[in-house]
Every structure is written in structure tokens, then in C-alpha cells.
Design a protein around this motif. Structure first.
Motif, PDB file in Angstrom:
ATOM      1  N   ARG A   1      75.958 -72.392  -0.308  1.00  0.00           N
ATOM      2  CA  ARG A   1      75.250 -72.209  -1.575  1.00  0.00           C
ATOM      3  C   ARG A   1      75.806 -70.981  -2.294  1.00  0.00           C
ATOM      4  NH1 ARG A   1      70.894 -75.517  -2.146  1.00  0.00           N
ATOM      5  NH2 ARG A   1      70.123 -76.502  -0.233  1.00  0.00           N
ATOM      6  N   ALA A   2      75.809 -71.044  -3.610  1.00  0.00           N
ATOM      7  CA  ALA A   2      76.299 -69.927  -4.416  1.00  0.00           C
ATOM      8  C   ALA A   2      75.405 -68.705  -4.225  1.00  0.00           C
ATOM      9  CB  ALA A   2      76.329 -70.322  -5.891  1.00  0.00           C
ATOM     10  N   ALA A   3      75.981 -67.535  -4.479  1.00  0.00           N
ATOM     11  CA  ALA A   3      75.202 -66.294  -4.420  1.00  0.00           C
ATOM     12  C   ALA A   3      74.017 -66.393  -5.372  1.00  0.00           C
ATOM     13  CB  ALA A   3      76.087 -65.107  -4.780  1.00  0.00           C
ATOM     14  N   GLN A   4      72.962 -65.647  -5.030  1.00  0.00           N
ATOM     15  CA  GLN A   4      71.710 -65.789  -5.745  1.00  0.00           C
ATOM     16  C   GLN A   4      71.197 -64.435  -6.233  1.00  0.00           C
ATOM     17  OE1 GLN A   4      67.784 -68.513  -4.858  1.00  0.00           O
ATOM     18  NE2 GLN A   4      69.167 -68.140  -3.170  1.00  0.00           N
ATOM     19  N   GLY A   5      70.496 -64.459  -7.344  1.00  0.00           N
ATOM     20  CA  GLY A   5      69.914 -63.230  -7.864  1.00  0.00           C
ATOM     21  C   GLY A   5      68.698 -63.523  -8.713  1.00  0.00           C
ATOM     22  N   ILE A   6      67.983 -62.475  -9.079  1.00  0.00           N
ATOM     23  CA  ILE A   6      66.826 -62.564  -9.951  1.00  0.00           C
ATOM     24  C   ILE A   6      67.065 -61.648 -11.148  1.00  0.00           C
ATOM     25  CG2 ILE A   6      64.329 -62.250 -10.179  1.00  0.00           C
ATOM     26  CD1 ILE A   6      64.964 -64.347  -8.120  1.00  0.00           C
ATOM     27  N   ASP A   7      66.950 -62.198 -12.352  1.00  0.00           N
ATOM     28  CA  ASP A   7      67.045 -61.398 -13.570  1.00  0.00           C
ATOM     29  C   ASP A   7      65.645 -61.208 -14.139  1.00  0.00           C
ATOM     30  OD1 ASP A   7      69.770 -61.227 -13.354  1.00  0.00           O
ATOM     31  OD2 ASP A   7      70.187 -62.821 -14.793  1.00  0.00           O
ATOM     32  N   MET A   8      65.304 -59.954 -14.437  1.00  0.00           N
ATOM     33  CA  MET A   8      63.985 -59.640 -14.965  1.00  0.00           C
ATOM     34  C   MET A   8      64.080 -58.899 -16.292  1.00  0.00           C
ATOM     35  SD  MET A   8      62.107 -58.321 -11.466  1.00  0.00           S
ATOM     36  CE  MET A   8      63.621 -57.925 -10.550  1.00  0.00           C
ATOM     37  N   THR A   9      63.101 -59.154 -17.132  1.00  0.00           N
ATOM     38  CA  THR A   9      62.882 -58.361 -18.341  1.00  0.00           C
ATOM     39  C   THR A   9      61.542 -57.676 -18.165  1.00  0.00           C
ATOM     40  OG1 THR A   9      64.115 -59.952 -19.699  1.00  0.00           O
ATOM     41  CG2 THR A   9      62.691 -58.395 -20.845  1.00  0.00           C
ATOM     42  N   VAL A  10      61.532 -56.347 -18.273  1.00  0.00           N
ATOM     43  CA  VAL A  10      60.330 -55.567 -17.991  1.00  0.00           C
ATOM     44  C   VAL A  10      60.045 -54.641 -19.164  1.00  0.00           C
ATOM     45  CG1 VAL A  10      59.180 -54.078 -16.296  1.00  0.00           C
ATOM     46  CG2 VAL A  10      61.015 -55.618 -15.550  1.00  0.00           C
ATOM     47  N   ALA A  11      58.766 -54.490 -19.500  1.00  0.00           N
ATOM     48  CA  ALA A  11      58.386 -53.584 -20.580  1.00  0.00           C
ATOM     49  C   ALA A  11      58.923 -52.176 -20.309  1.00  0.00           C
ATOM     50  CB  ALA A  11      56.856 -53.551 -20.718  1.00  0.00           C
ATOM     51  N   ASP A  12      59.440 -51.542 -21.345  1.00  0.00           N
ATOM     52  CA  ASP A  12      60.067 -50.228 -21.221  1.00  0.00           C
ATOM     53  C   ASP A  12      59.004 -49.155 -20.994  1.00  0.00           C
ATOM     54  OD1 ASP A  12      61.984 -48.168 -21.368  1.00  0.00           O
ATOM     55  OD2 ASP A  12      61.560 -47.874 -23.492  1.00  0.00           O
ATOM     56  N   ARG A  13      58.812 -48.774 -19.715  1.00  0.00           N
ATOM     57  CA  ARG A  13      57.826 -47.755 -19.346  1.00  0.00           C
ATOM     58  C   ARG A  13      58.435 -46.795 -18.327  1.00  0.00           C
ATOM     59  NH1 ARG A  13      52.429 -48.351 -20.180  1.00  0.00           N
ATOM     60  NH2 ARG A  13      52.472 -46.168 -19.488  1.00  0.00           N
ATOM     61  N   PRO A  14      59.339 -45.921 -18.776  1.00  0.00           N
ATOM     62  CA  PRO A  14      59.972 -44.984 -17.844  1.00  0.00           C
ATOM     63  C   PRO A  14      59.005 -43.945 -17.283  1.00  0.00           C
ATOM     64  CG  PRO A  14      60.577 -44.461 -20.101  1.00  0.00           C
ATOM     65  CD  PRO A  14      59.850 -45.764 -20.149  1.00  0.00           C
TER      66      PRO A  14
ATOM     67  N   THR B   1      65.701 -52.493 -28.596  1.00  0.00           N
ATOM     68  CA  THR B   1      64.898 -51.898 -29.674  1.00  0.00           C
ATOM     69  C   THR B   1      65.012 -52.773 -30.919  1.00  0.00           C
ATOM     70  OG1 THR B   1      66.795 -50.480 -30.186  1.00  0.00           O
ATOM     71  CG2 THR B   1      65.044 -49.518 -28.842  1.00  0.00           C
ATOM     72  N   THR B   2      64.148 -53.778 -31.001  1.00  0.00           N
ATOM     73  CA  THR B   2      64.115 -54.686 -32.144  1.00  0.00           C
ATOM     74  C   THR B   2      62.804 -54.476 -32.896  1.00  0.00           C
ATOM     75  OG1 THR B   2      65.418 -56.314 -30.918  1.00  0.00           O
ATOM     76  CG2 THR B   2      64.239 -57.104 -32.868  1.00  0.00           C
ATOM     77  N   VAL B   3      62.885 -54.361 -34.192  1.00  0.00           N
ATOM     78  CA  VAL B   3      61.699 -54.118 -35.011  1.00  0.00           C
ATOM     79  C   VAL B   3      60.625 -55.163 -34.747  1.00  0.00           C
ATOM     80  CG1 VAL B   3      60.821 -54.005 -37.381  1.00  0.00           C
ATOM     81  CG2 VAL B   3      63.010 -52.944 -36.811  1.00  0.00           C
ATOM     82  N   ASN B   4      59.397 -54.710 -34.542  1.00  0.00           N
ATOM     83  CA  ASN B   4      58.220 -55.562 -34.335  1.00  0.00           C
ATOM     84  C   ASN B   4      58.249 -56.333 -33.019  1.00  0.00           C
ATOM     85  OD1 ASN B   4      57.000 -54.805 -36.792  1.00  0.00           O
ATOM     86  ND2 ASN B   4      58.187 -56.341 -37.906  1.00  0.00           N
ATOM     87  N   GLU B   5      59.113 -55.920 -32.102  1.00  0.00           N
ATOM     88  CA  GLU B   5      59.139 -56.526 -30.781  1.00  0.00           C
ATOM     89  C   GLU B   5      59.014 -55.438 -29.716  1.00  0.00           C
ATOM     90  OE1 GLU B   5      62.385 -59.125 -30.029  1.00  0.00           O
ATOM     91  OE2 GLU B   5      62.086 -60.313 -31.853  1.00  0.00           O
ATOM     92  N   ALA B   6      58.440 -55.825 -28.560  1.00  0.00           N
ATOM     93  CA  ALA B   6      58.255 -54.866 -27.477  1.00  0.00           C
ATOM     94  C   ALA B   6      59.599 -54.347 -26.976  1.00  0.00           C
ATOM     95  CB  ALA B   6      57.500 -55.528 -26.329  1.00  0.00           C
ATOM     96  N   MET B   7      59.681 -53.048 -26.731  1.00  0.00           N
ATOM     97  CA  MET B   7      60.872 -52.484 -26.116  1.00  0.00           C
ATOM     98  C   MET B   7      60.896 -52.895 -24.644  1.00  0.00           C
ATOM     99  SD  MET B   7      60.868 -48.685 -27.862  1.00  0.00           S
ATOM    100  CE  MET B   7      62.161 -48.074 -26.788  1.00  0.00           C
ATOM    101  N   THR B   8      62.061 -53.342 -24.174  1.00  0.00           N
ATOM    102  CA  THR B   8      62.166 -53.841 -22.808  1.00  0.00           C
ATOM    103  C   THR B   8      63.412 -53.304 -22.114  1.00  0.00           C
ATOM    104  OG1 THR B   8      63.390 -55.832 -23.529  1.00  0.00           O
ATOM    105  CG2 THR B   8      60.970 -56.003 -23.385  1.00  0.00           C
ATOM    106  N   LEU B   9      63.399 -53.438 -20.784  1.00  0.00           N
ATOM    107  CA  LEU B   9      64.536 -53.072 -19.949  1.00  0.00           C
ATOM    108  C   LEU B   9      64.980 -54.289 -19.149  1.00  0.00           C
ATOM    109  CD1 LEU B   9      63.175 -49.686 -18.570  1.00  0.00           C
ATOM    110  CD2 LEU B   9      65.047 -49.931 -20.210  1.00  0.00           C
TER     111      LEU B   9
END
Length: 217
Positions: free
Chosen positions: A137-150, A194-202
Motif C-alpha cells: 500500500r502507498a504511504a499514508q498521511g493525514i492533512d489537517m486545517t486548524v484554526a490559527d491559535r498559536p 489570511t483571507t478577508v472575511n474568512e477564519a485564519m487557519t494553519l
């Protein structure tokens, strides 16, 4: 009708503290392998452990301890009955206990990448058709988008895992109590969108280094 499961309400966490190596002198061949540990190991029922083993297919797996009897610790669901894959007597190594988890707060996307079955394809001269045989099987990973809260603890934990380059477990607890345990390396893009009127994410990426372990509620 089959029940459809939704991920809503799931909690994603990174292992933020891991205990020291505990010597494992043997790992048995069983449907739930039994690890023989050094005396005074301190592992308890319900502990989540990282398995470092001479058996490649177990090495790096994250498992839950279902029973403890003296120095013998049962690794729930770690099936080592196939003696061709798990040669008796060569599974020794060590265990490490995950002692703390930190939740990733504000996960907007949790998406698996890779893991597709690969094949060898060919045709014998005497045959009028091609054949296909599963390989790996091909290598596997998880991609996440998370709210920018450092300012939250998870950010420092993921940055530390990224900088170390060492595998660090991840836990996904589904609504209802089912658990998925992963091990792998983390990376984070510290520059937020950083897109206007959209949540900042990482963007956070997790690359699996061992098979996932699943436990039903």
C-alpha cells in the motif's frame, strides 16, 4: 440499513508527554500480544503505549494495555499470530507510555491521503489475459486545517514535534468513544492563511510511520 457514521464531535490530540523506555524482554505470538517487561515497570491497564520491537510490522505501533499480570502486559488487538511475519523469540525491544495528550482545538479538516493498494501487473506468454497481484500500500498521511491559535497548548506541542522530526502519536476519539491511535511525524506551516472575511487557519500534516490501531467503544 447500515448505520452511517459522521466524524462530527471527534477530538484530535497529540501525545505531548511520553515516559522513558521500559525494557521488553519478550513479545508473544498471540491475537493480543503479551509483552514481558522489566520488574517495576509501572504500566497499568488502560495505558497507551508505543511499541518498539524487533518485529517490523509491530515496531512503532501504538496500543492500549488491556491487562497487566506482574511483568506481563497484554497489548490489546496487536495480532502477532502469524509466525512467518512474527518469528518467535525476535520481538523483544521496549515500550514507552504516553502520559499526556493535548487536544488540537479548532480542527476544520481532517483528511486521509494515500494508503492506496498498489499492484504488479503482467501477462504470461501462453495466456490471453493480463493478471494483477496486490503488492504493497502507498504511504499514508493525514492533512489537517486548524484554526490559527498559536496561544493554545496544542500549537507548541505540534511545533515541538515538527522540530524534533521524531514520531509522536496522535489520537482520534470519535463521538461515542471509539478510538484510533496513530504514530508518525508532524509538520506545521506556521504562516496562517489570511483571507478577508474568512477564519485564519494553519496547515498541519501528519505522516504515518506505522499502522493505525482501532478500538471500538
Amino acid at each position: 440499513m447500515s448505520k452511517i457514521r459522521l466524524p462530527n464531535g471527534s477530538i484530535v490530540s497529540i501525545a505531548s508527554t511520553i515516559g522513558p523506555d521500559i525494557a521488553m524482554s519478550a513479545l508473544s505470538n498471540a491475537s493480543s500480544a503479551v509483552a514481558t517487561l522489566s520488574t517495576g515497570h509501572g504500566v497499568t491497564t488502560g495505558s497507551i503505549v508505543i511499541v518498539d520491537s524487533g518485529w517490523t510490522e509491530v515496531d512503532g505501533r501504538v496500543a492500549r494495555v488491556s491487562a497487566v499480570s506482574g511483568d506481563d502486559v497484554t497489548l490489546e488487538g496487536i495480532n502477532t499470530t502469524d509466525t512467518d511475519v512474527f518469528p518467535p523469540g525476535s520481538g523483544a525491544g521496549s515500550l514507552r507510555v504516553v502520559t499526556a495528550w493535548t487536544q488540537l482545538v479548532g480542527v476544520l479538516r481532517f483528511e486521509r491521503q494515500g494508503g492506496d493498494q498498489e499492484y504488479w501487473e503482467g501477462q504470461f506468454m501462453e495466456s490471453s489475459r493480463r493478471i494483477r497481484v496486490p503488492t504493497v500500500r502507498a504511504a499514508q498521511g493525514i492533512d489537517m486545517t486548524v484554526a490559527d491559535r498559536p496561544d493554545l497548548p496544542w500549537y507548541a506541542a505540534v511545533v515541538a514535534a515538527d522540530e524534533s522530526g521524531e514520531p509522536m502519536p496522535m489520537r482520534l476519539v470519535l463521538k461515542g468513544g471509539s478510538i484510533l491511535l496513530y504514530n508518525g511525524t508532524w509538520s506545521i506551516n506556521r504562516t496562517p492563511t489570511t483571507t478577508v472575511n474568512e477564519a485564519m487557519t494553519l496547515d498541519v500534516a501528519f505522516s504515518l510511520s506505522a499502522d493505525v490501531t482501532r478500538y471500538n467503544a
